[in-house]
Design a protein around this motif. Structure first.
Motif, PDB file in Angstrom:
ATOM      1  N   GLU A 156      19.598  30.145   7.982  1.00 15.29           N
ATOM      2  CA  GLU A 156      19.010  29.355   8.880  1.00 15.29           C
ATOM      3  C   GLU A 156      19.403  29.911  10.525  1.00 15.29           C
ATOM      4  OE1 GLU A 156      15.955  27.230  10.500  1.00 15.29           O
ATOM      5  OE2 GLU A 156      16.162  27.645   8.302  1.00 15.29           O
ATOM      6  N   GLY A 157      18.627  30.131  11.335  1.00 14.49           N
ATOM      7  CA  GLY A 157      19.275  30.476  12.467  1.00 14.49           C
ATOM      8  C   GLY A 157      19.730  31.699  12.752  1.00 14.49           C
ATOM      9  N   SER A 158      19.801  32.838  11.671  1.00 22.31           N
ATOM     10  CA  SER A 158      20.324  34.068  11.556  1.00 22.31           C
ATOM     11  C   SER A 158      19.432  34.949  12.577  1.00 22.31           C
ATOM     12  CB  SER A 158      20.751  34.569  10.333  1.00 22.31           C
ATOM     13  OG  SER A 158      19.391  34.388   9.608  1.00 22.31           O
ATOM     14  N   ALA A 159      19.950  35.851  13.095  1.00 19.04           N
ATOM     15  CA  ALA A 159      19.004  37.057  13.997  1.00 19.04           C
ATOM     16  C   ALA A 159      19.834  38.296  13.571  1.00 19.04           C
ATOM     17  CB  ALA A 159      19.056  36.593  15.430  1.00 19.04           C
ATOM     18  N   PHE A 160      18.920  39.063  13.620  1.00 21.07           N
ATOM     19  CA  PHE A 160      19.226  40.545  13.244  1.00 21.07           C
ATOM     20  C   PHE A 160      18.836  41.647  14.116  1.00 21.07           C
ATOM     21  CE2 PHE A 160      19.196  37.904   9.496  1.00 21.07           C
ATOM     22  CZ  PHE A 160      20.768  38.111   8.994  1.00 21.07           C
ATOM     23  N   ASP A 161      19.406  42.996  14.040  1.00 20.88           N
ATOM     24  CA  ASP A 161      18.797  44.196  14.958  1.00 20.88           C
ATOM     25  C   ASP A 161      18.281  44.915  14.072  1.00 20.88           C
ATOM     26  OD1 ASP A 161      20.296  43.229  17.375  1.00 20.88           O
ATOM     27  OD2 ASP A 161      22.048  43.654  16.172  1.00 20.88           O
ATOM     28  N   ALA A 162      18.387  44.900  12.801  1.00 21.58           N
ATOM     29  CA  ALA A 162      17.848  45.771  11.771  1.00 21.58           C
ATOM     30  C   ALA A 162      17.860  45.036  10.369  1.00 21.58           C
ATOM     31  CB  ALA A 162      18.638  47.156  11.583  1.00 21.58           C
ATOM     32  N   ALA A 163      16.825  45.510   9.517  1.00 17.32           N
ATOM     33  CA  ALA A 163      16.692  44.972   8.184  1.00 17.32           C
ATOM     34  C   ALA A 163      16.359  46.226   7.329  1.00 17.32           C
ATOM     35  CB  ALA A 163      15.716  43.801   8.088  1.00 17.32           C
ATOM     36  N   ILE A 164      17.262  46.128   6.163  1.00 19.37           N
ATOM     37  CA  ILE A 164      16.892  47.188   5.067  1.00 19.37           C
ATOM     38  C   ILE A 164      16.685  46.584   3.847  1.00 19.37           C
ATOM     39  CG2 ILE A 164      18.015  49.245   3.880  1.00 19.37           C
ATOM     40  CD1 ILE A 164      19.642  49.748   6.348  1.00 19.37           C
ATOM     41  N   ALA A 165      15.421  46.739   3.139  1.00 22.06           N
ATOM     42  CA  ALA A 165      14.942  46.211   1.866  1.00 22.06           C
ATOM     43  C   ALA A 165      15.467  47.410   0.868  1.00 22.06           C
ATOM     44  CB  ALA A 165      13.806  45.918   1.777  1.00 22.06           C
ATOM     45  N   THR A 166      16.020  46.964  -0.268  1.00 22.01           N
ATOM     46  CA  THR A 166      16.525  48.151  -1.491  1.00 22.01           C
ATOM     47  C   THR A 166      15.402  47.642  -2.446  1.00 22.01           C
ATOM     48  OG1 THR A 166      18.112  46.756  -2.218  1.00 22.01           O
ATOM     49  CG2 THR A 166      18.742  48.307  -0.644  1.00 22.01           C
ATOM     50  N   CYS A 167      14.585  47.100  -2.131  1.00 18.35           N
ATOM     51  CA  CYS A 167      13.361  46.795  -3.338  1.00 18.35           C
ATOM     52  C   CYS A 167      11.909  46.866  -2.658  1.00 18.35           C
ATOM     53  CB  CYS A 167      13.349  45.422  -3.798  1.00 18.35           C
ATOM     54  SG  CYS A 167      13.468  44.102  -2.435  1.00 18.35           S
ATOM     55  N   ALA A 168      11.118  47.439  -3.420  1.00 18.64           N
ATOM     56  CA  ALA A 168       9.605  47.564  -2.849  1.00 18.64           C
ATOM     57  C   ALA A 168       8.532  46.449  -2.754  1.00 18.64           C
ATOM     58  CB  ALA A 168       8.869  48.700  -3.485  1.00 18.64           C
ATOM     59  N   ALA A 169       8.155  46.339  -1.589  1.00 18.79           N
ATOM     60  CA  ALA A 169       7.074  45.503  -1.112  1.00 18.79           C
ATOM     61  C   ALA A 169       5.725  45.704  -0.698  1.00 18.79           C
ATOM     62  CB  ALA A 169       7.802  44.383  -0.061  1.00 18.79           C
ATOM     63  N   SER A 170       4.820  44.924  -1.150  1.00 17.03           N
ATOM     64  CA  SER A 170       3.410  45.077  -0.614  1.00 17.03           C
ATOM     65  C   SER A 170       3.236  44.103   0.617  1.00 17.03           C
ATOM     66  CB  SER A 170       2.413  44.935  -1.702  1.00 17.03           C
ATOM     67  OG  SER A 170       2.586  45.936  -2.905  1.00 17.03           O
ATOM     68  N   ARG A 171       3.660  42.969   0.383  1.00 15.89           N
ATOM     69  CA  ARG A 171       3.652  42.033   1.561  1.00 15.89           C
ATOM     70  C   ARG A 171       4.784  42.073   2.057  1.00 15.89           C
ATOM     71  NH1 ARG A 171       1.617  39.743  -3.011  1.00 15.89           N
ATOM     72  NH2 ARG A 171       3.523  38.388  -2.920  1.00 15.89           N
ATOM     73  N   ILE A 172       4.931  42.219   3.465  1.00 12.80           N
ATOM     74  CA  ILE A 172       6.259  42.083   4.295  1.00 12.80           C
ATOM     75  C   ILE A 172       6.412  40.514   4.594  1.00 12.80           C
ATOM     76  CG2 ILE A 172       7.555  42.739   6.066  1.00 12.80           C
ATOM     77  CD1 ILE A 172       5.889  45.170   5.997  1.00 12.80           C
ATOM     78  N   PRO A 173       7.445  40.055   3.920  1.00 14.87           N
ATOM     79  CA  PRO A 173       7.705  38.537   4.145  1.00 14.87           C
ATOM     80  C   PRO A 173       7.933  38.187   5.747  1.00 14.87           C
ATOM     81  CG  PRO A 173       9.022  39.124   2.390  1.00 14.87           C
ATOM     82  CD  PRO A 173       8.341  40.642   3.056  1.00 14.87           C
ATOM     83  N   ARG A 174       7.311  36.976   5.840  1.00 14.46           N
ATOM     84  CA  ARG A 174       7.321  36.784   7.400  1.00 14.46           C
ATOM     85  C   ARG A 174       8.869  36.573   7.599  1.00 14.46           C
ATOM     86  NH1 ARG A 174       3.572  34.075  10.266  1.00 14.46           N
ATOM     87  NH2 ARG A 174       2.308  33.760   8.687  1.00 14.46           N
ATOM     88  N   GLU A 175       9.718  36.054   6.886  1.00 12.04           N
ATOM     89  CA  GLU A 175      11.221  35.846   7.399  1.00 12.04           C
ATOM     90  C   GLU A 175      11.643  37.039   7.723  1.00 12.04           C
ATOM     91  OE1 GLU A 175       9.780  34.975   4.434  1.00 12.04           O
ATOM     92  OE2 GLU A 175       9.762  32.825   4.345  1.00 12.04           O
ATOM     93  N   TRP A 176      11.402  38.006   6.985  1.00 13.89           N
ATOM     94  CA  TRP A 176      11.843  39.500   7.406  1.00 13.89           C
ATOM     95  C   TRP A 176      11.689  39.909   8.784  1.00 13.89           C
ATOM     96  CZ3 TRP A 176      10.951  43.401   2.791  1.00 13.89           C
ATOM     97  CH2 TRP A 176      11.511  42.750   1.484  1.00 13.89           C
ATOM     98  N   ILE A 177      10.372  39.665   9.212  1.00 17.22           N
ATOM     99  CA  ILE A 177       9.964  39.930  10.532  1.00 17.22           C
ATOM    100  C   ILE A 177      10.693  38.808  11.827  1.00 17.22           C
ATOM    101  CG2 ILE A 177       7.900  40.243  12.073  1.00 17.22           C
ATOM    102  CD1 ILE A 177       6.567  41.376   9.587  1.00 17.22           C
ATOM    103  N   GLU A 178      10.452  37.748  11.412  1.00 15.54           N
ATOM    104  CA  GLU A 178      10.869  36.633  12.179  1.00 15.54           C
ATOM    105  C   GLU A 178      12.320  36.655  12.511  1.00 15.54           C
ATOM    106  OE1 GLU A 178       7.495  33.119  11.417  1.00 15.54           O
ATOM    107  OE2 GLU A 178       9.588  33.217  10.473  1.00 15.54           O
ATOM    108  N   ARG A 179      13.182  37.164  11.708  1.00 15.24           N
ATOM    109  CA  ARG A 179      14.495  37.042  12.012  1.00 15.24           C
ATOM    110  C   ARG A 179      15.072  38.434  12.650  1.00 15.24           C
ATOM    111  NH1 ARG A 179      16.917  33.148   8.872  1.00 15.24           N
ATOM    112  NH2 ARG A 179      15.121  31.489   8.587  1.00 15.24           N
TER     113      ARG A 179
END
Length: 360
Positions: A156-179
């Motif tokens: 909660e409350g975390s913020a990032f400059d970059a995110a790297i997923a090492t698993c495949a997704a079709s729907r990009i979760p909202r939390e990945w984008i918002e953070r």
């Protein structure tokens, strides 16, 4: 062996040095799966073979069936191929001071490398859904500043400059984008439907609160995000007689060559595409199978014949996508871009000669 692995990487000096800081064998578990359908390889039983396997250029399967037994082994966790790791890190633009979110800790090797690149002014938070894998990684990362979270949601409350997923997704979760901060990078393997033929890596930038856009980076085949798995079902048309037959001027081998089938997949919204092996003319040959939401189906055989059934003319759609790509000289994957809108689950793939909207 590890120094040689780092030297082989086609990447920047900084990324190569970060790999050199963290020998792979310190993170790989003693039991691995060189042949997922065979027996596992145990380090103490064959140390030389184990070392040769983990210091190769390929991914190393480290878990099958989510750690449970089963009649058929399915890979459920791995250490990614080193060159692919380097390419994704470069695409995420990780460097001194970068705050990185990693989705899928796995062995912890990638997180350790990210931590070296981010340095003392940056930070790495890594999420792992599997408790056993998380515990293994925690022991391997104890001498690094990586924050390992058992779960699927960033703190909660975390913020990032970059995110790297090492698993495949079709729907990009909202939390990945918002953070991720505005203009921050999100690098992930993406496929337009669960069980996609391939999951090419795309490097996205956040634009606004709920949209991301960017270009595809490279071909890849990643395991699915466990929160987006779907049960395996029988493929449409399996065992049924063809309602019609077409002949096309290409074969499954032609499409598999140079990963052309991935570009075809991106241009066929709503069509599931897979690759298999079937007996053909006394030998085993590649086939390409396709399925549509209305249960239409098609199989492309090694001789270029297409057997199909249902209302959707899948052979015609396949031929049209193939010919359009051929007319434009088979543009590389990096010429394709993806724009995703989280609110309406719309994923728009585009290139210089067309655009295709996938709804996932």
């Amino acid at each position: 062996m590890h120094a040689e692995l780092a030297r082989r990487l086609d990447t920047t000096d900084a990324i190569r040095a970060a790999f050199a800081d963290h020998p792979r064998h310190r993170f790989i578990p003693d039991l691995v799966w060189p042949d997922i359908q065979g027996l596992p390889l145990i380090r103490s039983a064959a140390p030389a073979r184990w070392a040769s396997y983990i210091y190769g250029d390929d991914a190393v399967v480290t878990q099958a069936n989510d750690g449970r037994g089963g009649p058929v082994n399915e890979p459920s966790s791995s250490s990614s191929a080193p060159q692919l790791m380097a390419d994704m890190i470069a695409a995420a633009r990780v460097g001194p001071g970068t705050r990185v979110l990693e989705i899928g800790t796995g062995t912890g090797w990638n997180a350790a490398i990210l931590s070296s690149l981010a340095g003392p002014t940056g930070a790495v938070t890594s999420l792992e859904i599997d408790p056993g894998i998380a515990e293994h990684a925690r022991t391997r990362l104890k001498d690094t500043p990586v924050e390992l979270v058992h779960g699927t949601v960033p703190p909660e409350g975390s913020a990032f400059d970059a995110a790297i997923a090492t698993c495949a997704a079709s729907r990009i979760p909202r939390e990945w984008i918002e953070r991720v901060e505005p203009e921050g990078r999100i690098v992930l393997p993406w496929g337009p439907y669960p069980g996609s033929h391939s999951t090419p890596v795309v490097a996205l930038s956040r634009v606004g609160a709920e949209k991301v856009t960017g270009r595809f980076v490279c071909e890849a085949y990643f395991m699915r995000d466990r929160t987006q798995r779907v049960p395996k079902g029988e493929f449409p048309g399996m065992g049924r007689d063809a309602e019609s037959t077409r002949v096309v001027p290409f074969t499954p081998a032609d499409l598999i060559e140079d990963d052309r089938l991935t570009r075809v997949m991106l241009m066929l919204p709503g069509v599931r595409i897979g690759v298999g092996m079937r007996p053909f003319s006394g030998d085993l040959g590649f086939i390409v199978h396709m399925g549509a939401p209305d249960a239409s189906w098609a199989y492309l055989w090694p001789d270029g014949s297409v057997h199909q059934g249902g209302a959707t003319p899948l052979a015609d759609l396949l031929r049209r996508a193939h010919d359009l790509l051929a007319d434009h000289g088979w543009p590389p994957l990096r010429d394709f871009s993806l724009q995703a809108g989280v609110a309406d689950a719309t994923y728009r793939v585009s290139t210089g000669f067309g655009a295709w909207e996938h709804r996932v």
